[in-house]
Design a protein around this motif. Structure first.
Motif, PDB file in Angstrom:
ATOM      1  N   SER A   1      -4.937  45.349  31.118  1.00 55.60           N
ATOM      2  CA  SER A   1      -4.419  46.705  31.294  1.00 55.60           C
ATOM      3  C   SER A   1      -5.019  47.718  30.328  1.00 55.60           C
ATOM      4  O   SER A   1      -5.333  48.843  30.749  1.00 55.60           O
TER       5      SER A   1
ATOM      6  N   ASN B   1       3.729  50.022  30.607  1.00 53.88           N
ATOM      7  CA  ASN B   1       3.836  49.039  31.669  1.00 53.88           C
ATOM      8  C   ASN B   1       4.608  47.831  31.156  1.00 53.88           C
ATOM      9  O   ASN B   1       4.646  47.573  29.950  1.00 53.88           O
TER      10      ASN B   1
ATOM     11  N   HIS C   1      -6.842  51.058  31.910  1.00 53.71           N
ATOM     12  CA  HIS C   1      -6.394  52.428  31.672  1.00 53.71           C
ATOM     13  C   HIS C   1      -7.409  53.231  30.869  1.00 53.71           C
ATOM     14  O   HIS C   1      -7.509  54.456  31.053  1.00 53.71           O
TER      15      HIS C   1
ATOM     16  N   ALA D   1      -1.833  49.688  38.494  1.00 54.19           N
ATOM     17  CA  ALA D   1      -2.129  50.465  37.295  1.00 54.19           C
ATOM     18  C   ALA D   1      -2.468  51.910  37.654  1.00 54.19           C
ATOM     19  O   ALA D   1      -2.072  52.856  36.954  1.00 54.19           O
TER      20      ALA D   1
ATOM     21  N   THR E   1       6.933  50.039  35.284  1.00 55.50           N
ATOM     22  CA  THR E   1       6.384  51.276  34.719  1.00 55.50           C
ATOM     23  C   THR E   1       7.500  52.085  34.080  1.00 55.50           C
ATOM     24  O   THR E   1       8.531  52.344  34.718  1.00 55.50           O
TER      25      THR E   1
ATOM     26  N   TYR F   1      -3.910  53.132  24.414  1.00 54.01           N
ATOM     27  CA  TYR F   1      -3.167  52.173  25.237  1.00 54.01           C
ATOM     28  C   TYR F   1      -3.379  50.792  24.641  1.00 54.01           C
ATOM     29  O   TYR F   1      -4.507  50.322  24.538  1.00 54.01           O
TER      30      TYR F   1
ATOM     31  N   TYR G   1       0.324  54.805  24.930  1.00 53.02           N
ATOM     32  CA  TYR G   1       0.811  53.995  26.045  1.00 53.02           C
ATOM     33  C   TYR G   1       0.672  52.526  25.665  1.00 53.02           C
ATOM     34  O   TYR G   1      -0.043  52.177  24.719  1.00 53.02           O
TER      35      TYR G   1
ATOM     36  N   PHE H   1      -0.709  55.206  36.304  1.00 53.63           N
ATOM     37  CA  PHE H   1      -1.505  56.273  35.697  1.00 53.63           C
ATOM     38  C   PHE H   1      -1.170  57.619  36.332  1.00 53.63           C
ATOM     39  O   PHE H   1      -1.029  58.642  35.637  1.00 53.63           O
TER      40      PHE H   1
END
Length: 267
Positions: free
Chosen positions: A16, A59, A20, A244, A87, A33, A4, A248
């Protein structure tokens, strides 16, 4: 490991990846991520390279939220309505776009005890994030929604797109407006480090002020709001965590707990 990312410019400061990672730890999910620097001219090739490397969700932040929709094969209803995507979800061999900013804002307003329903709202800005929260505020039952932007045409276009009673206002006319219940700053002015000039007449002792930005980027607006006598002035860190969490949940089918993550970031 599932891959991600968050795309934007600048992006090195992004929280972010940390957010995450904390969400994934709640469910023992292994994920990679990362933050990927990309401007409007480089976003498409950067996303293509991420896709080739196995990217399955992303994102999107400034300045790419209005551009991201063009790279999607399908859009959620809320992303289509507001013309903003934050997203991306990989479905088969294509990207699907959604917007979780509005939901994130409403969740955080509730945390702060701020009501959008029946409120008279002033929205400063008309970019991608502004569009997402404008539709969310309208759907939440804002009584009136005023949109002010440095470029009057963009403010008018956003006001015209909203179903709720919405009006565009030139920035220099805001001094003539009576105090609002809620003032939301969705401009990027704070990122330049300059002082924020607020229409003080539009802020009273019962006004709640909220900046979509957080940290240094929100300080000028929050300082101006407090100096103008606002009853409460909040930054957008809670919104960042809440949007977020919505992203998710789209990727993993499980909604994480946001309170401990926000507390850790504040700490």
């Amino acid at each position: 490991m599932n891959r991600y990312a968050v795309f934007g410019q600048p992006i090195a400061h992004s929280l972010s990846p940390r957010i995450h990672a904390a969400f994934a730890a709640q469910f023992d999910i292994a994920l990679d991520y990362r933050a990927i620097e990309a401007g409007r001219d480089t976003f498409a090739p950067a996303l293509a390279a991420f896709t080739r490397d196995g990217g399955c969700g992303a994102n999107v932040t400034l300045p790419l939220k209005e551009d991201a929709g063009a790279l999607c094969a399908a859009l959620s209803d809320r992303a289509r309505r507001c013309g903003s995507v934050n997203t991306l979800v990989r479905v088969g061999d294509a990207w699907h776009g959604d917007s979780t900013d509005g939901a994130g804002l409403l969740h955080d307003l509730t945390r702060h005890g701020i009501e959008a329903r029946d409120a008279r709202v002033l929205l400063l800005g008309a970019g991608g994030a502004a569009r997402a929260v404008a539709f969310a505020l309208a759907d939440a039952g804002a009584r009136e929604l005023f949109v002010a932007n440095r470029t009057q045409a963009r403010a008018q276009a956003l006001a015209d797109a909203l179903d709720a009673p919405a009006r565009a206002r030139a920035w220099d006319t805001l001094q003539r407006e009576p105090a609002f219940d809620l003032v939301v700053n969705a401009t990027s002015a704070g990122h330049s480090g300059d002082a924020f000039v607020l229409p003080c007449a539009a802020i009273g002792a019962t006004t709640a002020c909220y900046d979509l930005s957080y940290g240094n980027a929100a300080r000028a607006f929050l300082a101006a709001a407090r100096a103008a006598g606002a009853r409460v002035a909040c930054d957008g860190l809670g919104m960042l965590v809440e949007q977020a969490a919505e992203s998710f949940a789209l990727w993993h089918g499980r909604h994480p707990h946001t309170t401990p993550v926000l507390a850790a970031l504040r700490g």
